[in-house]
Design a protein around this motif. Structure first.
Motif, short mmCIF file in Angstrom:
data_model
loop_
_atom_site.label_atom_id
_atom_site.label_comp_id
_atom_site.label_asym_id
_atom_site.label_seq_id
_atom_site.Cartn_x
_atom_site.Cartn_y
_atom_site.Cartn_z
N TYR A 176 8.59 5.05 -0.50
CA TYR A 176 8.28 3.62 -0.41
C TYR A 176 7.58 3.33 0.92
CZ TYR A 176 9.03 -1.36 0.46
OH TYR A 176 8.85 -2.69 0.77
N ILE A 177 6.50 2.57 0.86
CA ILE A 177 5.76 2.14 2.06
C ILE A 177 5.85 0.63 2.15
CG2 ILE A 177 3.52 2.09 3.21
CD1 ILE A 177 2.73 4.52 1.42
N PRO A 178 6.42 0.07 3.22
CA PRO A 178 6.50 -1.39 3.33
C PRO A 178 5.11 -2.03 3.32
CG PRO A 178 7.87 -0.30 4.99
CD PRO A 178 7.02 0.76 4.38
N PRO A 179 4.92 -3.10 2.55
CA PRO A 179 3.61 -3.78 2.53
C PRO A 179 3.14 -4.18 3.93
CG PRO A 179 5.02 -4.64 0.78
CD PRO A 179 5.88 -3.73 1.61
N SER A 180 4.08 -4.55 4.81
CA SER A 180 3.69 -4.96 6.17
C SER A 180 3.03 -3.82 6.93
CB SER A 180 4.92 -5.46 6.94
OG SER A 180 5.83 -4.38 7.17
N THR A 181 3.44 -2.58 6.63
CA THR A 181 2.84 -1.41 7.29
C THR A 181 1.36 -1.32 6.93
OG1 THR A 181 4.91 -0.18 7.40
CG2 THR A 181 2.90 1.12 7.39
N VAL A 182 1.06 -1.45 5.63
CA VAL A 182 -0.33 -1.38 5.16
C VAL A 182 -1.13 -2.53 5.78
CG1 VAL A 182 -1.81 -1.37 3.12
CG2 VAL A 182 0.48 -0.35 3.00
N GLN A 183 -0.54 -3.70 5.79
CA GLN A 183 -1.22 -4.89 6.33
C GLN A 183 -1.53 -4.70 7.82
OE1 GLN A 183 1.23 -8.39 6.14
NE2 GLN A 183 -0.39 -9.77 6.81
N GLY A 184 -0.55 -4.20 8.56
CA GLY A 184 -0.73 -4.01 10.00
C GLY A 184 -1.81 -3.00 10.31
N ILE A 185 -1.83 -1.89 9.56
CA ILE A 185 -2.84 -0.85 9.80
C ILE A 185 -4.24 -1.39 9.50
CG2 ILE A 185 -3.70 1.39 8.98
CD1 ILE A 185 -0.68 2.19 8.67
N LYS A 186 -4.37 -2.12 8.41
CA LYS A 186 -5.69 -2.67 8.05
C LYS A 186 -6.17 -3.70 9.09
CE LYS A 186 -5.60 -1.74 3.08
NZ LYS A 186 -6.59 -0.65 3.18
N LYS A 187 -5.24 -4.53 9.58
CA LYS A 187 -5.61 -5.52 10.60
C LYS A 187 -6.05 -4.81 11.89
CE LYS A 187 -3.07 -9.38 11.11
NZ LYS A 187 -1.92 -10.32 11.11
N MET A 188 -5.36 -3.74 12.22
CA MET A 188 -5.69 -2.97 13.41
C MET A 188 -7.09 -2.36 13.31
SD MET A 188 -3.73 0.45 14.41
CE MET A 188 -4.99 1.52 13.77
N GLN A 189 -7.39 -1.79 12.12
CA GLN A 189 -8.71 -1.18 11.91
C GLN A 189 -9.82 -2.23 11.96
OE1 GLN A 189 -7.37 0.82 8.26
NE2 GLN A 189 -8.19 2.72 9.09
N LYS A 190 -9.53 -3.44 11.48
CA LYS A 190 -10.55 -4.50 11.51
C LYS A 190 -10.96 -4.84 12.93
CE LYS A 190 -10.10 -6.98 7.16
NZ LYS A 190 -9.36 -8.00 6.45
N GLN A 191 -10.06 -4.57 13.88
CA GLN A 191 -10.37 -4.80 15.29
C GLN A 191 -11.17 -3.64 15.89
OE1 GLN A 191 -9.68 -7.67 17.02
NE2 GLN A 191 -9.04 -8.40 15.00
N GLY A 192 -11.50 -2.65 15.05
CA GLY A 192 -12.31 -1.52 15.52
C GLY A 192 -11.50 -0.33 16.00
N ASN A 193 -10.20 -0.36 15.79
CA ASN A 193 -9.35 0.75 16.24
C ASN A 193 -9.20 1.81 15.15
OD1 ASN A 193 -8.69 -0.53 18.78
ND2 ASN A 193 -7.45 -1.96 17.59
N TYR A 194 -8.95 3.02 15.57
CA TYR A 194 -8.78 4.14 14.63
C TYR A 194 -7.33 4.29 14.21
CZ TYR A 194 -13.31 5.78 16.49
OH TYR A 194 -14.63 5.89 16.88
N ALA A 195 -7.10 4.59 12.94
CA ALA A 195 -5.76 4.89 12.43
C ALA A 195 -5.75 6.31 11.87
CB ALA A 195 -5.36 3.90 11.33
N PHE A 196 -4.85 7.14 12.40
CA PHE A 196 -4.72 8.53 11.96
C PHE A 196 -3.31 8.79 11.45
CE2 PHE A 196 -8.54 9.17 14.33
CZ PHE A 196 -9.10 10.38 13.90
N LEU A 197 -3.20 9.55 10.38
CA LEU A 197 -1.93 10.19 10.08
C LEU A 197 -1.78 11.37 11.03
CD1 LEU A 197 -1.93 10.32 6.17
CD2 LEU A 197 -0.43 8.93 7.62
#
Length: 265
Positions: free
Chosen positions: A24-45
């Motif tokens: 299970y992945i909390p929806p807030s996790t997905v939302q936070g990562i997408k918002k962060m990327q919109k600011q131009g930041n990189y998201a890595f596993l």
């Protein structure tokens, strides 16, 4: 491959950090990562799992910029492999034989497949879970010797001579011992931390602008390398003590709250 000097790079462990034991992945996790990327930041596993074990569709659909897998033995950026450490086949043979001789049930992990002789794991549900998650990507060790392609090992320790394993492996490998009891066996000089440093170097991100989220012992090298180390609220006490910041648990929107706390969106 350089980014602007203001870009930040954020690295997320998978198990216990982004998803729970039921995937299970909390929806807030997905939302936070997408918002962060919109600011131009990189998201890595940034995971101890080898790339062959990173197949969860919901996880990959989040849309990460890259994946550091196999405890730093493989790095991808936007679907391109930019680093890979493959263990020499003779070394794979020697290591697998040594582990089996000393009572360890072995999983050999590679970028495409994982290898395990299921009879070695009688009564252990982990191989069953692997089979559910990666299906045909799980192959027997025996009979596939010609196609082995391995970057790290894992093994169970219930019936193993741990001291003998440590003595025989520690010259060539980093050993990560979990409570479960399981040990990860990673080529010397590679870790989640070296993966973070390599990504920062390749993308032109200052190390102090890197952030690492984790919950378990194999995340400690990430914490040592990254500019900011964030332990999940559900992390073990040892991990929480090593973190520069402790956020809420996975199920309490911990990732979202920490991204917000650090001004990443």
């Amino acid at each position: 491959m350089t980014g602007g000097c203001m870009k930040k790079a954020v690295f997320f462990d998978i198990d216990g950090t982004i998803l729970d034991e039921h995937n299970y992945i909390p929806p807030s996790t997905v939302q936070g990562i997408k918002k962060m990327q919109k600011q131009g930041n990189y998201a890595f596993l940034c995971t101890g799992r080898s790339r062959g074990f990173v197949q969860n569709k919901d996880l990959l659909d989040i849309g990460f910029d890259g994946i550091v897998s196999g405890c730093g033995t493989m790095i991808e950026f936007r679907d391109e492999v930019i680093f890979y450490k493959k263990i020499d086949t003779d070394m794979v043979k020697r290591t697998a034989a040594f582990l089996k001789e000393n009572g360890a049930a072995v999983i050999m992990e590679g970028r495409y497949s994982l290898y395990a002789d299921e009879q070695d794991f009688a009564g252990d549900r982990f191989v069953e879970r692997l089979r559910q998650e990666i299906g045909q990507g799980l192959l027997p060790i025996t009979g596939n010797e010609d196609s082995w392609e391995v970057s790290k090992f894992s093994c169970t320790l219930e019936h193993a001579d741990l001291e003998k394993l440590k003595k025989g492996l520690s010259d060539d490998y980093e050993l990560l011992i979990h409570d479960i009891p399981v040990m990860e066996i990673v080529p010397k000089g590679h870790s989640k931390g070296t993966g973070i440093l390599k990504v920062c170097e390749l993308l032109g991100v200052a190390v102090q602008d890197s952030y690492a989220f984790g919950d378990s012992v194999n995340d400690l090298p990430m914490f040592e390398a990254a500019g900011h180390s964030i332990a999940m609220g559900n992390a073990s006490e040892a991990v929480r003590q090593k973190a520069s910041y402790v956020t809420d648990a996975l199920h309490q929107d911990g990732i979202y709250h920490a991204l917000e706390h650090f001004g990443l969106f």
